[in-house]
Design a protein around this motif. Structure first.
Motif, short mmCIF file in Angstrom:
data_model
loop_
_atom_site.label_atom_id
_atom_site.label_comp_id
_atom_site.label_asym_id
_atom_site.label_seq_id
_atom_site.Cartn_x
_atom_site.Cartn_y
_atom_site.Cartn_z
N MET A 14 0.73 -1.33 0.01
CA MET A 14 -0.01 -0.03 -0.06
C MET A 14 0.85 1.18 -0.11
O MET A 14 0.80 2.11 0.95
CB MET A 14 -0.98 0.21 1.20
N PRO A 15 1.59 1.33 -1.09
CA PRO A 15 2.58 2.79 -1.19
C PRO A 15 1.80 3.97 -1.09
O PRO A 15 0.64 3.99 -1.49
CB PRO A 15 3.32 2.31 -2.32
N GLY A 16 2.32 4.83 -0.48
CA GLY A 16 1.77 6.06 -0.40
C GLY A 16 0.68 6.45 0.63
O GLY A 16 0.13 7.55 0.83
N ARG A 17 0.15 5.38 1.30
CA ARG A 17 -0.74 5.43 2.46
C ARG A 17 0.06 5.66 3.76
O ARG A 17 0.93 4.94 3.95
CB ARG A 17 -1.64 4.36 2.45
N ARG A 18 -0.46 6.61 4.53
CA ARG A 18 0.14 7.00 5.82
C ARG A 18 -0.39 5.99 6.84
O ARG A 18 -1.27 5.31 6.74
CB ARG A 18 -0.24 8.25 6.21
N THR A 19 0.31 5.92 8.04
CA THR A 19 -0.04 5.19 9.14
C THR A 19 -0.35 5.92 10.39
O THR A 19 0.23 7.17 10.40
CB THR A 19 1.34 4.29 9.75
N LEU A 20 -1.28 5.74 11.06
CA LEU A 20 -1.89 6.64 12.08
C LEU A 20 -1.32 5.93 13.37
O LEU A 20 -1.32 4.72 13.82
CB LEU A 20 -3.40 6.93 12.27
N ALA A 21 -0.56 6.86 14.23
CA ALA A 21 0.00 6.42 15.40
C ALA A 21 -0.76 7.09 16.58
O ALA A 21 -1.09 8.34 16.49
CB ALA A 21 1.43 6.50 15.70
N ILE A 22 -1.36 6.37 17.65
CA ILE A 22 -2.07 7.09 18.61
C ILE A 22 -1.31 7.10 19.89
O ILE A 22 -0.77 5.76 20.39
CB ILE A 22 -3.56 6.41 18.79
N VAL A 23 -1.22 7.92 20.65
CA VAL A 23 -0.16 8.28 21.82
C VAL A 23 -1.09 8.58 22.98
O VAL A 23 -1.84 9.98 22.76
CB VAL A 23 0.88 9.20 21.56
N GLU A 24 -1.49 7.95 23.91
CA GLU A 24 -2.38 8.13 24.88
C GLU A 24 -1.65 8.29 26.40
O GLU A 24 -2.00 9.18 26.94
CB GLU A 24 -3.46 7.14 25.31
N LYS A 25 -0.57 7.75 26.48
CA LYS A 25 0.13 7.56 27.96
C LYS A 25 1.38 8.57 27.55
O LYS A 25 2.00 8.54 26.77
CB LYS A 25 0.54 6.15 28.21
N ALA A 26 1.41 9.46 28.78
CA ALA A 26 2.50 10.35 28.74
C ALA A 26 3.54 10.13 29.59
O ALA A 26 3.21 9.58 30.59
CB ALA A 26 2.10 11.74 28.41
N TYR A 27 4.76 10.49 29.63
CA TYR A 27 5.86 10.64 30.40
C TYR A 27 6.12 9.33 31.38
O TYR A 27 5.04 9.29 32.57
CB TYR A 27 5.44 12.02 31.60
N ARG A 28 6.57 8.33 30.90
CA ARG A 28 6.89 7.16 31.54
C ARG A 28 8.19 7.17 32.25
O ARG A 28 8.78 5.93 32.57
CB ARG A 28 6.80 6.21 30.29
N GLN A 38 10.45 4.29 8.05
CA GLN A 38 10.33 3.21 7.42
C GLN A 38 8.89 3.03 6.73
O GLN A 38 8.99 2.11 5.86
CB GLN A 38 10.47 2.18 8.64
N LEU A 39 7.86 3.40 7.28
CA LEU A 39 6.62 3.22 6.67
C LEU A 39 6.09 4.20 5.50
O LEU A 39 4.98 3.83 5.12
CB LEU A 39 5.38 3.29 7.77
N GLY A 40 7.00 5.29 5.32
CA GLY A 40 6.84 6.33 4.43
C GLY A 40 5.62 7.39 4.67
O GLY A 40 4.98 7.69 3.80
N GLY A 41 5.29 7.53 5.96
CA GLY A 41 4.33 8.60 6.18
C GLY A 41 3.73 8.39 7.38
O GLY A 41 3.20 7.14 7.59
N LEU A 42 3.60 9.16 8.41
CA LEU A 42 2.76 8.91 9.81
C LEU A 42 2.05 10.15 10.00
O LEU A 42 2.54 11.27 9.92
CB LEU A 42 3.81 8.71 10.71
N ASP A 43 0.97 10.05 10.74
CA ASP A 43 -0.02 11.02 11.35
C ASP A 43 0.04 10.64 12.66
O ASP A 43 0.12 9.23 13.14
CB ASP A 43 -1.37 10.96 10.78
N LEU A 44 0.24 11.59 13.82
CA LEU A 44 0.26 11.12 15.25
C LEU A 44 -0.94 11.83 15.73
O LEU A 44 -1.18 12.99 15.71
CB LEU A 44 1.44 11.76 15.81
#
Length: 129
Positions: A1-15, A35-41
């Motif tokens: 699936m080239p060209g498609r971004r990955t969504l990364a969700i971060v909920e926990k902070a300060y570890r 490595q995955l060619g694009g990310l949304d956070l």
């Protein structure tokens, strides 16, 4: 699936400053973006605090030793955004922590609750960091 971004969700902070000073969630996000060619956070929960303007992280003094290599999530978010990562902060989490959206770092956008989930089919994959 080239060209498609990955969504990364971060909920926990300060570890923990010492435990994560050499590898943390945002460092992983840099590698995923590369490595995955694009990310949304998406910052949710306490992690929305990463996206607001604040004083730089101070050095930590333990006994006679000063540690000045601690993670600074705001600096790390800027690195991510400079690399092309799109960063969003969930509106309800900002409100829950008493944070005005006007305090967000330049480039961090707000996201209405549930709006990102509606776009999941557009992503190559969705993961929690």
């Amino acid at each position: 699936m080239p060209g498609r971004r990955t969504l990364a969700i971060v909920e926990k902070a300060y570890r923990g400053a010492l435990e994560k000073q050499f590898f943390d969630t945002l460092y992983l996000a840099v590698e995923l973006h590369r490595q995955l060619g694009g990310l949304d956070l998406l910052l949710r929960g306490r992690a929305v605090t990463y996206g607001v303007r604040a004083e730089p992280v101070p050095a930590l003094r333990i006994g006679g030793r000063t540690l000045d290599t601690l993670s600074d999530p705001r600096r790390d978010l800027r690195v991510l955004m400079d690399a092309g990562v799109r960063v969003h902060a969930e509106e309800s989490a900002l409100a829950a922590h008493g944070l005005d959206p006007g305090r967000l770092l330049a480039g961090v956008l707000t996201a209405a609750d549930g709006s990102t989930a509606l776009r999941w089919p557009e992503y190559r994959m969705v993961c929690y960091l």
